[in-house]
Design a protein around this motif. Structure first.
Motif, mmCIF file in Angstrom:
data_model
loop_
_atom_site.group_PDB
_atom_site.id
_atom_site.type_symbol
_atom_site.label_atom_id
_atom_site.label_comp_id
_atom_site.label_asym_id
_atom_site.label_seq_id
_atom_site.Cartn_x
_atom_site.Cartn_y
_atom_site.Cartn_z
ATOM 1 N N PHE A 108 -19.373 -77.852 -33.559
ATOM 2 C CA PHE A 108 -18.570 -78.726 -32.713
ATOM 3 C C PHE A 108 -18.960 -78.541 -31.254
ATOM 4 O O PHE A 108 -19.324 -77.441 -30.838
ATOM 5 N N ALA A 109 -18.843 -79.629 -30.483
ATOM 6 C CA ALA A 109 -19.132 -79.578 -29.058
ATOM 7 C C ALA A 109 -18.057 -80.336 -28.287
ATOM 8 O O ALA A 109 -17.551 -81.358 -28.751
ATOM 9 N N VAL A 110 -17.732 -79.814 -27.127
ATOM 10 C CA VAL A 110 -16.763 -80.433 -26.233
ATOM 11 C C VAL A 110 -17.329 -80.298 -24.811
ATOM 12 O O VAL A 110 -17.997 -79.314 -24.502
ATOM 13 N N PRO A 111 -17.129 -81.309 -23.954
ATOM 14 C CA PRO A 111 -17.643 -81.190 -22.582
ATOM 15 C C PRO A 111 -17.110 -79.934 -21.902
ATOM 16 O O PRO A 111 -15.959 -79.535 -22.114
ATOM 17 N N LEU A 126 -24.085 -85.872 -25.829
ATOM 18 C CA LEU A 126 -22.829 -86.283 -26.458
ATOM 19 C C LEU A 126 -22.852 -87.792 -26.707
ATOM 20 O O LEU A 126 -22.594 -88.583 -25.805
ATOM 21 N N LEU A 127 -23.168 -88.166 -27.926
ATOM 22 C CA LEU A 127 -23.240 -89.572 -28.300
ATOM 23 C C LEU A 127 -21.921 -89.978 -28.954
ATOM 24 O O LEU A 127 -21.359 -89.236 -29.764
ATOM 25 N N SER A 128 -21.445 -91.154 -28.620
ATOM 26 C CA SER A 128 -20.150 -91.597 -29.141
ATOM 27 C C SER A 128 -20.139 -91.671 -30.664
ATOM 28 O O SER A 128 -19.098 -91.477 -31.281
ATOM 29 N N PHE A 186 -16.851 -83.556 -30.437
ATOM 30 C CA PHE A 186 -18.032 -84.118 -31.080
ATOM 31 C C PHE A 186 -18.468 -83.223 -32.226
ATOM 32 O O PHE A 186 -18.522 -81.998 -32.084
ATOM 33 N N LEU A 187 -18.776 -83.837 -33.354
ATOM 34 C CA LEU A 187 -19.241 -83.121 -34.529
ATOM 35 C C LEU A 187 -20.758 -83.188 -34.572
ATOM 36 O O LEU A 187 -21.340 -84.263 -34.649
#
Length: 157
Positions: free
Chosen positions: A113-116, A140-142, A106-107
């Motif tokens: 940046f983010a990742v679960p 975390l939005l699509s 996710f940007l």
């Protein structure tokens, strides 16, 4: 045995204000494409939802039954691994590394940046990026996923 009959959601209006609805239905970020959901709101109201022609549930979707507003969808925050790239090369390296792990990326604003969260990945990234990796609760939005941004060409000017 006492079973509650769920309220069937028959209409969804896209992205509106969350604050004017008495009920909030919380979903996890990874549940946004579930075809059928039966969930209870925090107050105990059981809702039954079907995606039908929609592709996914969105944060802020307003849920109606028989013309009456019942609830609004809220995507819950979750623990994420975050990285702020100093330049385009770092951003590309990070994205390539995460892509090889087959994880959603996710940007966020400002090349963040983010990742679960994943424990093994966190350890690997902490070593690779010398302690520049942080943990944070993030929504975390699509619409912020790299897959969505590339598919919809949102990144282009």
């Amino acid at each position: 045995m006492n079973t509650l009959q769920p309220t069937v959601i028959d209409e969804v209006k896209i992205k509106d204000k969350l604050n004017d609805c008495p009920e909030v239905l919380e979903l996890e970020w990874f549940e946004n494409k579930k075809q059928k959901l039966t969930r209870a709101t925090p107050s105990g109201l059981v809702l039954e939802l079907r995606l039908n022609n929609r592709k996914e549930w969105q944060h802020g979707d307003r849920l109606y039954s028989n013309g009456q507003l019942i609830a609004t969808i809220s995507i819950k925050t979750c623990l994420t691994i975050c990285f702020s790239a100093k330049n385009d090369t770092e951003a590309a390296d990070f994205c390539y590394f995460i892509g090889n792990q087959h994880l959603p990326l996710f940007l966020m604003p400002q090349q963040h940046f983010a990742v679960p969260y994943d424990g093994h990945l966190y350890e690997q990234l902490s070593v690779k990026y010398n302690g520049r990796i942080e943990l944070a609760d993030t929504q975390l939005l699509s619409c912020r996923s790299l897959r969505y941004l590339v598919k919809n060409k949102v990144h282009e000017n």
